[in-house]
Design a protein around this motif. Sequence first.
Motif, short mmCIF file in Angstrom:
data_model
loop_
_atom_site.label_atom_id
_atom_site.label_comp_id
_atom_site.label_asym_id
_atom_site.label_seq_id
_atom_site.Cartn_x
_atom_site.Cartn_y
_atom_site.Cartn_z
N ALA A 106 0.84 -1.21 0.00
CA ALA A 106 0.00 0.00 0.00
C ALA A 106 0.87 1.26 0.00
N ILE A 107 1.94 1.24 0.75
CA ILE A 107 2.85 2.39 0.79
C ILE A 107 3.50 2.61 -0.57
N ILE A 108 3.94 1.54 -1.20
CA ILE A 108 4.56 1.64 -2.52
C ILE A 108 3.55 2.15 -3.54
N GLY A 109 2.32 1.62 -3.51
CA GLY A 109 1.27 2.07 -4.42
C GLY A 109 0.97 3.55 -4.24
N ALA A 110 0.88 4.00 -2.98
CA ALA A 110 0.62 5.41 -2.70
C ALA A 110 1.79 6.29 -3.15
N PHE A 111 2.99 5.80 -2.99
CA PHE A 111 4.18 6.54 -3.44
C PHE A 111 4.16 6.71 -4.95
N LEU A 112 3.85 5.62 -5.68
CA LEU A 112 3.79 5.70 -7.14
C LEU A 112 2.68 6.65 -7.59
N MET A 113 1.53 6.61 -6.91
CA MET A 113 0.43 7.51 -7.25
C MET A 113 0.86 8.96 -7.00
N SER A 114 1.60 9.22 -5.93
CA SER A 114 2.08 10.56 -5.65
C SER A 114 3.01 11.06 -6.75
N ILE A 115 3.85 10.18 -7.25
CA ILE A 115 4.75 10.55 -8.36
C ILE A 115 3.93 10.94 -9.59
N VAL A 116 2.85 10.19 -9.88
CA VAL A 116 2.00 10.52 -11.03
C VAL A 116 1.34 11.89 -10.82
N PHE A 117 0.86 12.17 -9.61
CA PHE A 117 0.27 13.48 -9.33
C PHE A 117 1.30 14.60 -9.53
N ILE A 118 2.53 14.37 -9.12
CA ILE A 118 3.59 15.37 -9.29
C ILE A 118 3.86 15.59 -10.78
N ILE A 119 3.90 14.51 -11.55
CA ILE A 119 4.12 14.63 -13.00
C ILE A 119 2.98 15.41 -13.65
N ILE A 120 1.74 15.12 -13.26
CA ILE A 120 0.59 15.84 -13.80
C ILE A 120 0.68 17.32 -13.44
N LYS A 121 1.00 17.62 -12.19
CA LYS A 121 1.12 19.01 -11.74
C LYS A 121 2.24 19.73 -12.48
N LYS A 122 3.35 19.04 -12.71
CA LYS A 122 4.48 19.63 -13.42
C LYS A 122 4.11 19.95 -14.87
N ASN A 123 3.24 19.16 -15.47
CA ASN A 123 2.81 19.37 -16.85
C ASN A 123 1.58 20.26 -16.98
N GLU A 124 1.08 20.77 -15.85
CA GLU A 124 -0.12 21.61 -15.89
C GLU A 124 0.04 22.84 -16.79
N PRO A 125 1.19 23.54 -16.79
CA PRO A 125 1.32 24.68 -17.71
C PRO A 125 1.14 24.27 -19.18
N LYS A 126 1.60 23.08 -19.52
CA LYS A 126 1.43 22.59 -20.89
C LYS A 126 -0.05 22.38 -21.20
N PHE A 127 -0.80 21.85 -20.23
CA PHE A 127 -2.24 21.66 -20.42
C PHE A 127 -2.95 23.00 -20.54
N LYS A 128 -2.51 23.99 -19.74
CA LYS A 128 -3.14 25.31 -19.78
C LYS A 128 -2.90 26.02 -21.10
N LYS A 129 -1.73 25.81 -21.71
CA LYS A 129 -1.44 26.42 -23.01
C LYS A 129 -2.30 25.83 -24.11
N SER A 130 -2.68 24.58 -23.97
CA SER A 130 -3.50 23.91 -24.97
C SER A 130 -4.95 24.38 -24.86
N GLU A 131 -5.51 24.82 -25.97
CA GLU A 131 -6.91 25.24 -25.98
C GLU A 131 -7.86 24.06 -25.78
N GLU A 132 -7.32 22.86 -25.88
CA GLU A 132 -8.13 21.66 -25.75
C GLU A 132 -8.80 21.56 -24.38
N TYR A 133 -8.12 22.00 -23.33
CA TYR A 133 -8.63 21.86 -21.97
C TYR A 133 -9.07 23.19 -21.35
#
Length: 146
Positions: A106-133
């Motif tokens: 469970a700890i490893i799964g939560a850690f991996l999920m946290s990494i994915v959230f960080i990656i999504i947050k890091k790419n948020e400016p790219k999503f904001k630049k796209s008119e798609e979202y």
Amino acid sequence: MRQTGVVVSTNENTAILKMQRHSACASCGGCGMGKEEGKDIQIEAINKIGAAKGDFVEVDVSTPNVLKAAAIAYVIPLIVLFVGIVISNKVLTAINYSSNVETMSAIIGAFLMSIVFIIIKKNEPKFKKSEEYTPIITNIAEETTI
């Protein structure tokens, strides 16, 4: 999905809008408002029609893009959590891990999920630049209650 809002301020190609939160958002809490339905929120929208401060406008976001954004924000991290738990459980069992396998999985799964959230947050400016979202102001509307 089409909603109305009032322009609070404008920039070069965008505008900040005050809108009433949509009922579909009631259980999300992504805007930080919990379950307080009916409260106003502020969003940034593309202003291709040149709406000015104080204008009542119609805003459009295509439903498939809303669903795609929700999948990126919620479904992908959830899948990573479950896959991380299952795979780490199998690996820890195979190597005869001496402590509590389920808790460590469970700890490893939560850690991996946290990494994915960080990656999504890091790419948020790219999503904001796209008119798609990004919501787009499509029309100046009649004055309504916001």
